[in-house]
Design a protein around this motif. Structure first.
Motif, short mmCIF file in Angstrom:
data_model
loop_
_atom_site.label_atom_id
_atom_site.label_comp_id
_atom_site.label_asym_id
_atom_site.label_seq_id
_atom_site.Cartn_x
_atom_site.Cartn_y
_atom_site.Cartn_z
N ARG A 65 1.84 0.15 -2.61
CA ARG A 65 0.82 -0.89 -2.63
C ARG A 65 0.78 -1.66 -3.94
O ARG A 65 0.66 -2.88 -3.95
CB ARG A 65 -0.57 -0.29 -2.35
CG ARG A 65 -1.71 -1.31 -2.33
CD ARG A 65 -3.06 -0.66 -2.18
NE ARG A 65 -3.46 0.15 -3.31
CZ ARG A 65 -3.94 -0.33 -4.48
NH1 ARG A 65 -4.03 -1.63 -4.69
NH2 ARG A 65 -4.30 0.51 -5.44
N VAL A 66 0.90 -0.96 -5.07
CA VAL A 66 0.76 -1.63 -6.37
C VAL A 66 2.07 -2.27 -6.84
O VAL A 66 2.07 -3.00 -7.83
CB VAL A 66 0.18 -0.71 -7.46
CG1 VAL A 66 -1.20 -0.18 -7.04
CG2 VAL A 66 1.12 0.44 -7.81
N LEU A 67 3.18 -2.00 -6.14
CA LEU A 67 4.46 -2.63 -6.48
C LEU A 67 4.53 -4.05 -5.94
O LEU A 67 4.05 -4.33 -4.84
CB LEU A 67 5.62 -1.84 -5.89
CG LEU A 67 6.16 -0.67 -6.70
CD1 LEU A 67 7.15 0.12 -5.87
CD2 LEU A 67 6.79 -1.15 -7.99
N ARG A 68 5.18 -4.91 -6.72
CA ARG A 68 5.51 -6.24 -6.22
C ARG A 68 6.64 -6.11 -5.19
O ARG A 68 7.44 -5.16 -5.26
CB ARG A 68 5.96 -7.13 -7.37
CG ARG A 68 4.84 -7.40 -8.35
CD ARG A 68 5.26 -8.35 -9.47
NE ARG A 68 4.12 -8.56 -10.34
CZ ARG A 68 4.10 -8.28 -11.63
NH1 ARG A 68 5.18 -7.83 -12.24
NH2 ARG A 68 3.00 -8.49 -12.33
N PRO A 69 6.76 -7.04 -4.25
CA PRO A 69 7.89 -7.00 -3.33
C PRO A 69 9.22 -6.93 -4.10
O PRO A 69 9.42 -7.64 -5.07
CB PRO A 69 7.76 -8.32 -2.56
CG PRO A 69 6.27 -8.60 -2.58
CD PRO A 69 5.83 -8.14 -3.95
N GLY A 70 10.07 -6.01 -3.69
CA GLY A 70 11.34 -5.79 -4.37
C GLY A 70 11.26 -4.82 -5.54
O GLY A 70 12.28 -4.46 -6.11
N GLY A 71 10.04 -4.39 -5.88
CA GLY A 71 9.85 -3.49 -7.01
C GLY A 71 10.38 -2.09 -6.73
O GLY A 71 10.55 -1.69 -5.57
N VAL A 72 10.61 -1.33 -7.80
CA VAL A 72 11.21 0.00 -7.69
C VAL A 72 10.20 1.10 -8.02
O VAL A 72 9.37 0.96 -8.92
CB VAL A 72 12.46 0.12 -8.62
CG1 VAL A 72 12.08 0.05 -10.09
CG2 VAL A 72 13.22 1.40 -8.34
N PHE A 73 10.27 2.17 -7.24
CA PHE A 73 9.52 3.41 -7.48
C PHE A 73 10.57 4.45 -7.82
O PHE A 73 11.51 4.68 -7.03
CB PHE A 73 8.73 3.80 -6.24
CG PHE A 73 7.94 5.08 -6.35
CD1 PHE A 73 7.25 5.41 -7.50
CD2 PHE A 73 7.87 5.94 -5.27
CE1 PHE A 73 6.50 6.58 -7.58
CE2 PHE A 73 7.13 7.12 -5.33
CZ PHE A 73 6.44 7.44 -6.49
#
Length: 190
Positions: free
Chosen positions: A124-132
């Motif tokens: 949820r808190v990641l931007r689209p395309g972001g990495v976890f």
């Protein structure tokens, strides 16, 4: 999450900070760009702050323990914005971070269901395309001995990919080492 005295002493030691900075974080993040804004879930005593701050423009730490959150603000306020809160119900806006990371903390989350809530919140808190990305320890007798009296719910690496995919992540990659595993996953691009 409660930790026994030996575990607390280890996690706040210079030895642990060196180990994390030279082995754990570099292995977990090899080849990854954390972007302009990164979040560390469960920074604890702050062993990773300097290493992570050097890899991103703005570092935020989300810490559930009020005392540790205050300690992070006092000791690392110039390098990290420390926020008190639960990784399973983050008091943070949607799509705020390019990267979300966590290191050797998932096993301190009290159940698989709550771990899955942490995964959903990371998405949820990641931007689209972001990495976890991050790492956690492998279950073993020695691992359990270190955690006597602690909350200790190891994440089985063989189920992690399916759990991250179920949370909504794509490009999930799990790699198992000798005593730990690393994971990487992406929020789908918009």
């Amino acid at each position: 999450m409660p930790m026994n005295l030996l575990h607390r002493m280890l996690c706040r030691s210079a030895l642990w900070e060196r180990t994390s900075a030279t082995r754990i974080v570099p292995w977990a993040l090899t080849g990854l760009d954390l972007g302009a804004a990164a979040l560390e879930i469960g920074p604890g005593y702050g062993a990773n702050v300097r290493t992570l701050a050097s890899r991103t423009g703005a570092l935020t730490g989300l810490e559930i323990d009020p005392g540790l959150a205050a300690r992070l603000r006092d000791r690392h306020g110039a390098d990290m914005t420390a926020v008190e809160g639960d990784g399973a119900a983050m008091p943070l806006p949607d799509s705020a971070f390019d990267a979300v990371v966590c290191f050797t903390m998932l096993h301190h989350v009290p159940s698989a269901a709550v771990q899955d809530a942490v995964f959903a919140e990371a998405l949820r808190v990641l931007r689209p395309g972001g990495v976890f990305a991050g790492s956690d320890g492998l279950d073993s007798r020695g691992f359990r001995l270190l955690h006597v009296g602690d909350t200790c719910v190891p994440v089985p690496p063989d189920t992690a990919a399916e759990r991250l995919t179920r949370a909504g992540f794509t490009d999930v990659d799990i790699e198992t080492g000798t005593t730990s595993f690393r994971f990487r996953a992406r929020r789908p691009a918009a």
